[in-house]
Design a protein around this motif. Structure first.
Motif, PDB file in Angstrom:
ATOM      1  N   VAL A  44       0.164 -11.555  10.966  1.00 14.48           N
ATOM      2  CA  VAL A  44      -1.024 -11.180  11.573  1.00 14.48           C
ATOM      3  C   VAL A  44      -2.433 -11.109  11.298  1.00 14.48           C
ATOM      4  CG1 VAL A  44      -1.200  -9.355  12.869  1.00 14.48           C
ATOM      5  CG2 VAL A  44       0.902 -10.119  12.830  1.00 14.48           C
TER       6      VAL A  44
ATOM      7  N   HIS B 277       7.083  -9.762   3.810  1.00 14.88           N
ATOM      8  CA  HIS B 277       6.113  -8.761   5.394  1.00 14.88           C
ATOM      9  C   HIS B 277       5.289  -9.882   4.907  1.00 14.88           C
ATOM     10  CE1 HIS B 277       7.615  -4.563   3.805  1.00 14.88           C
ATOM     11  NE2 HIS B 277       7.563  -5.211   2.760  1.00 14.88           N
ATOM     12  N   TRP B 278       5.530 -11.387   5.478  1.00 15.80           N
ATOM     13  CA  TRP B 278       5.017 -12.589   5.996  1.00 15.80           C
ATOM     14  C   TRP B 278       4.361 -12.641   7.355  1.00 15.80           C
ATOM     15  CZ3 TRP B 278       6.476 -15.902  10.083  1.00 15.80           C
ATOM     16  CH2 TRP B 278       7.625 -15.862  10.741  1.00 15.80           C
ATOM     17  N   ARG B 279       5.256 -11.512   8.302  1.00 20.61           N
ATOM     18  CA  ARG B 279       4.396 -11.458   9.368  1.00 20.61           C
ATOM     19  C   ARG B 279       3.317 -10.701   9.679  1.00 20.61           C
ATOM     20  NH1 ARG B 279       9.694 -10.492   8.841  1.00 20.61           N
ATOM     21  NH2 ARG B 279      11.438 -11.743  10.374  1.00 20.61           N
TER      22      ARG B 279
ATOM     23  N   LEU C 153       1.090  -6.377  17.350  1.00 19.27           N
ATOM     24  CA  LEU C 153       1.863  -7.346  16.440  1.00 19.27           C
ATOM     25  C   LEU C 153       2.582  -7.082  16.236  1.00 19.27           C
ATOM     26  CD1 LEU C 153      -1.371 -10.166  17.043  1.00 19.27           C
ATOM     27  CD2 LEU C 153       0.481 -10.356  18.775  1.00 19.27           C
ATOM     28  N   ASN C 154       2.987  -7.341  14.815  1.00 22.04           N
ATOM     29  CA  ASN C 154       3.085  -6.124  14.156  1.00 22.04           C
ATOM     30  C   ASN C 154       4.557  -5.957  14.143  1.00 22.04           C
ATOM     31  OD1 ASN C 154       2.239  -6.708  11.583  1.00 22.04           O
ATOM     32  ND2 ASN C 154       0.615  -5.867  11.887  1.00 22.04           N
ATOM     33  N   ARG C 155       4.169  -4.121  15.012  1.00 24.21           N
ATOM     34  CA  ARG C 155       5.654  -4.136  16.322  1.00 24.21           C
ATOM     35  C   ARG C 155       6.691  -5.694  16.823  1.00 24.21           C
ATOM     36  NH1 ARG C 155       7.811  -1.316  20.847  1.00 24.21           N
ATOM     37  NH2 ARG C 155       8.576   0.646  19.916  1.00 24.21           N
ATOM     38  N   TRP C 156       6.209  -5.982  17.818  1.00 27.11           N
ATOM     39  CA  TRP C 156       6.235  -6.898  18.245  1.00 27.11           C
ATOM     40  C   TRP C 156       7.193  -8.421  17.541  1.00 27.11           C
ATOM     41  CZ3 TRP C 156       4.662 -12.268  19.967  1.00 27.11           C
ATOM     42  CH2 TRP C 156       5.587 -13.410  20.371  1.00 27.11           C
ATOM     43  N   LEU C 157       6.458  -8.466  16.284  1.00 22.17           N
ATOM     44  CA  LEU C 157       7.360  -9.290  15.774  1.00 22.17           C
ATOM     45  C   LEU C 157       8.307  -8.871  14.059  1.00 22.17           C
ATOM     46  CD1 LEU C 157       4.138 -11.887  14.187  1.00 22.17           C
ATOM     47  CD2 LEU C 157       6.596 -12.365  16.318  1.00 22.17           C
ATOM     48  N   GLY C 158       8.406  -7.216  14.803  1.00 24.40           N
ATOM     49  CA  GLY C 158       9.321  -6.527  14.058  1.00 24.40           C
ATOM     50  C   GLY C 158       8.636  -5.825  12.880  1.00 24.40           C
ATOM     51  N   GLU C 159       7.124  -6.097  12.100  1.00 23.68           N
ATOM     52  CA  GLU C 159       7.358  -5.933  10.816  1.00 23.68           C
ATOM     53  C   GLU C 159       6.837  -4.061  10.696  1.00 23.68           C
ATOM     54  OE1 GLU C 159       7.311  -5.829   8.030  1.00 23.68           O
ATOM     55  OE2 GLU C 159       5.921  -8.158   8.369  1.00 23.68           O
TER      56      GLU C 159
END
Length: 376
Positions: free
Chosen positions: A108, A102-104, A299-305
């Protein structure tokens, strides 16, 4: 999941056995009792009760308020232990290596906490307190109010984020790792950021408060929870752990409510005497909570987290380390200063606003997961 009751977590008895119990945290179920179902109502009642009792029984509350070590209130610390130890029991340190998945989310949260939140709060403070609300506030306290808001936003929350993570069905290993990382950064970044935003050449940081808070709210409860977890798993396996978690949940919630009664009992006098100031200071604090939580969530959703990371990421990104903020404001500007009052308003706003963010995060879960590459 249409209410805060569906956000609280309970471990499923028998969810994992043997080696499975050390490989992953227990997953939650969404059924709650009547008490948890109306948590928002109890929070509101406890805020009112704290203010009223603080007025009617000032002696006992003043005695409890003086039970401090390095500006850290020990009765509140004990209640926070009761809140977070049940959540820390879910964490298997053997699985902490998986947090790199979960580095993304970590990137964030760190970015929002340290590159966005202090500066957005400074901007909102200058906009609302320094300009829009200036005619309605005591002129001699304007700068002090803004300083208090900056102190409030300059340090991310340490203890209460475990509560918010639990309410959003958050990934517990991510939450623990993120809090530990934030604490490390805070030791080095708090003073320079505050000094920059306050325009000071030097600043006295209450290091004893910072270090003692980390020990009280992280080191001790993590150690206690891990010793207890290992003992439960050794004696009765995952079923024993699940039974203990279920039994402890009411104690955790009652500790949260008792904490609110104490905090508002301590500050009830100022809240009653300056209602307009309290209301005006709450405006930028509330806006920055929603702004930073929303930014981290999107941002998490945009990065696919995964949602179980995006939820706590948003809440960690928005919440504040109000114990440190209050202590720093008192050390720098005095107990009766506008800065100290502004940090106290942060306490007033924190729980009800964060509960509303929890509600938004959970209600939007289906929408979020349609655009996320990972799942919990």
């Amino acid at each position: 999941m249409n209410d805060v009751d569906t956000m609280m977590t309970r471990a499923r008895p028998g969810a994992a056995t043997g080696a499975q119990a050390t490989d992953r945290p227990l997953r939650p179920a969404a059924t709650l009792g009547t008490f948890e179902r109306y948590l928002s109502v109890w929070v509101a009642l406890c805020i009112v009760a704290g203010i009223v009792l603080g007025r009617l029984l000032p002696g006992p509350f003043q005695a409890l308020g003086r039970a401090n070590v390095a500006q850290v209130n020990l009765p509140v610390a004990v209640l926070i232990w009761l809140m977070i130890v049940p959540m820390l029991l879910k964490i298997d340190f053997g699985a902490l290596h998986r947090v790199t998945e979960h580095w993304r989310g970590i990137a964030v949260t760190v970015g929002v906490n340290w590159l966005v939140k202090p500066f957005s709060m400074a901007l909102l403070g200058w906009l609302f307190v320094g300009w829009l609300f200036r005619p309605l506030l005591p002129a001699e306290q304007i700068d002090s109010y803004i300083a208090g808001l900056i102190l409030l936003a300059a340090a991310p929350c340490t203890a209460m984020v475990f509560v918010w993570s639990n309410l959003t069905d958050g990934e517990p290993h991510f939450t623990l790792s993120q809090v530990a990382l934030n604490d490390t950064i805070m030791v080095f970044a708090f003073a320079p950021i505050v000094a920059l935003l306050l325009g000071l050449s030097s600043i006295t940081v209450p290091w004893e408060t910072l270090l003692l808070s980390v020990v009280l709210y992280i080191v001790i409860p993590v150690a206690v929870a891990q010793v207890w977890r290992r003992s439960l798993l050794a004696r009765g396996g995952a079923a024993a752990l699940a039974r203990t978690l279920k039994a402890l949940q009411p104690a955790s919630l009652l500790a949260l409510l008792a904490t609110l009664v104490l905090l508002f009992g301590f500050q009830g006098q100022q809240i009653i005497e300056q209602p307009l100031v309290i209301l005006l200071l709450a405006v930028p604090i509330t806006i920055q909570v929603y702004f930073n939580a929303g930014l981290a969530y999107l941002l998490n959703r945009w990065l696919g987290e995964a949602h179980c990371v995006a939820g706590p990421s948003a809440l960690i990104g928005a919440s504040n380390f109000f114990e440190l903020a209050v202590a720093a404001a008192i050390a720098l500007f005095g107990f009766q200063s506008g800065a100290a009052l502004a940090t106290v308003v942060g306490v007033l706003v924190e729980v009800p606003v964060m509960l509303s963010v929890v509600r938004l995060v959970m209600r939007s879960r289906r929408w979020y997961e349609r655009g996320a590459a990972q799942s919990c």
